[in-house]
Design a protein around this motif. Structure first.
Motif, mmCIF file in Angstrom:
data_model
loop_
_atom_site.group_PDB
_atom_site.id
_atom_site.type_symbol
_atom_site.label_atom_id
_atom_site.label_comp_id
_atom_site.label_asym_id
_atom_site.label_seq_id
_atom_site.Cartn_x
_atom_site.Cartn_y
_atom_site.Cartn_z
ATOM 1 N N THR A 247 1.818 -62.166 -46.132
ATOM 2 C CA THR A 247 1.482 -61.055 -44.917
ATOM 3 C C THR A 247 0.939 -59.608 -46.025
ATOM 4 O O THR A 247 0.516 -58.780 -45.450
ATOM 5 C CB THR A 247 2.768 -60.779 -44.196
ATOM 6 N N GLY A 248 0.632 -59.977 -47.150
ATOM 7 C CA GLY A 248 0.540 -58.636 -47.914
ATOM 8 C C GLY A 248 0.434 -59.005 -49.250
ATOM 9 O O GLY A 248 0.614 -60.065 -49.874
ATOM 10 N N SER A 249 0.580 -57.725 -50.045
ATOM 11 C CA SER A 249 0.697 -57.651 -51.386
ATOM 12 C C SER A 249 2.022 -56.902 -51.898
ATOM 13 O O SER A 249 2.069 -55.702 -51.287
ATOM 14 C CB SER A 249 -0.510 -57.301 -52.207
ATOM 15 N N GLY A 250 2.690 -57.115 -52.654
ATOM 16 C CA GLY A 250 3.848 -56.452 -52.985
ATOM 17 C C GLY A 250 4.748 -57.225 -54.104
ATOM 18 O O GLY A 250 4.450 -58.377 -54.295
ATOM 19 N N PRO A 251 5.735 -56.905 -54.276
ATOM 20 C CA PRO A 251 6.894 -57.611 -55.273
ATOM 21 C C PRO A 251 7.154 -59.107 -54.588
ATOM 22 O O PRO A 251 7.725 -59.713 -55.498
ATOM 23 C CB PRO A 251 8.002 -56.700 -55.358
ATOM 24 N N LEU A 252 7.293 -59.325 -53.233
ATOM 25 C CA LEU A 252 7.495 -60.426 -52.898
ATOM 26 C C LEU A 252 6.369 -61.391 -52.347
ATOM 27 O O LEU A 252 6.548 -62.511 -51.466
ATOM 28 C CB LEU A 252 8.426 -60.234 -51.599
ATOM 29 N N CYS B 112 11.084 -57.580 -46.194
ATOM 30 C CA CYS B 112 10.481 -58.566 -47.133
ATOM 31 C C CYS B 112 8.944 -58.794 -46.538
ATOM 32 O O CYS B 112 8.011 -58.812 -47.483
ATOM 33 C CB CYS B 112 11.212 -59.847 -46.680
ATOM 34 N N VAL B 113 8.439 -58.556 -45.262
ATOM 35 C CA VAL B 113 7.109 -58.683 -44.809
ATOM 36 C C VAL B 113 6.437 -57.581 -45.370
ATOM 37 O O VAL B 113 5.309 -57.764 -45.826
ATOM 38 C CB VAL B 113 7.425 -58.608 -43.320
ATOM 39 N N GLY B 114 7.059 -56.224 -45.603
ATOM 40 C CA GLY B 114 6.215 -55.206 -46.026
ATOM 41 C C GLY B 114 6.078 -55.347 -47.618
ATOM 42 O O GLY B 114 5.240 -54.943 -47.953
ATOM 43 N N ASP B 115 6.668 -56.227 -48.404
ATOM 44 C CA ASP B 115 6.547 -56.432 -49.686
ATOM 45 C C ASP B 115 5.740 -57.827 -50.026
ATOM 46 O O ASP B 115 5.776 -58.107 -50.934
ATOM 47 C CB ASP B 115 8.113 -56.803 -50.386
#
Length: 256
Positions: free
Chosen positions: A3-8, A30-33
């Motif tokens: 769902t995006g880019s980030g540490p997860l 988690c989705v935000g990450d």
């Protein structure tokens, strides 16, 4: 399904107890990450909440042992695999060793200890297939500092720490880590309702820590998200207290 880019980013995470409180807050984190998520809860609202987050939802009773393998298999099919599990669902009932009924004991241990084992057992084969995995169990500060008149809760959360360490030792060299977090008093909707009914008790609970306030679901979720990702790659078999310093003291603070 990311769902995006980030540490997860690239992680596929299953979260129990995800229809509210810490579980839902963690799902959003988690989705935000960048993770893809599967939300699990007995509350059917979890289906709508999962859809809002772009994830998948499962309205199942986690204490029904037959639901874990099928749910994990379907989550893996829809997410493209499973390499994260957060056992967040919990139950608490009052009662000491004499006055706790068989029914209360069985319920609390089923939710707080047996279900995390059953869901971990179902998740680990998927993690082995993925070549990596992280399990986070939400325990409680009560696991190390017993609460009065809460024998089933204290026992179940203490056992959860043992389960955490055992999984970490048995599967760590196969790429699977297992850690726990032990929150103190966290200001969720459930606790706010309790505090409105019991203002004196709530004030005493706030005074048990050295931060001068209650914790937040966001603070617990942030720690869980860290443990689920690669940034915590050398953290295994550890319990993290999120309690405002409550467990650091050898004496109880003043009573409000």
């Amino acid at each position: 399904m990311s769902t995006g880019s980030g540490p997860l980013t690239g992680r596929r995470i299953v979260i129990t107890g995800a229809a509210g409180g810490i579980g839902l807050t963690l799902a959003r984190r988690c989705v935000g990450d960048g993770a893809a998520v599967a939300l699990v809860d007995a509350d059917p609202r979890v289906l709508e909440l999962a859809s809002e987050l772009g994830g998948v939802g499962f309205a199942v009773d986690i204490t029904d042992r037959s639901t874990a393998p099928s749910t994990l298999a379907e989550a893996a099919a829809q997410l493209g695999g499973v390499d994260g599990l957060a056992n967040v669902a919990g139950a608490q009932r009052d009662g000491d060793a004499v006055h706790t009924t068989d029914e209360v004991w069985d319920l609390v241990l089923a939710v707080n200890l047996t279900a995390p084992w059953v869901w971990s057992r179902a998740a680990i084969p998927h993690m082995l297939k993925a070549g990596r995995g992280s399990i986070v169990n939400v325990a409680s500060i009560a696991a190390s500092h017993a609460l009065p008149s809460a024998v089933s809760y204290v026992t179940s959360k203490t056992g959860l720490l043992g389960l955490t360490r055992s999984i970490a030792v048995d599967f760590g060299r196969q790429g699977i880590r297992c850690n726990s977090v032990s929150p103190g008093t966290i200001e969720t909707d459930f606790f706010r309702d309790y505090a409105r009914r019991n203002p004196d008790v709530a004030r005493r609970l706030e005074d048990l820590n050295f931060a001068g306030r209650f914790g937040t679901a966001d603070e617990v979720a942030a720690c869980c998200a860290y443990l689920l990702g690669d940034e915590s790659g050398f953290v295994n078999g550890t319990d993290v207290a999120i309690d405002g310093g409550r467990a650091a003291a050898s004496v109880v603070p003043r009573d409000g």
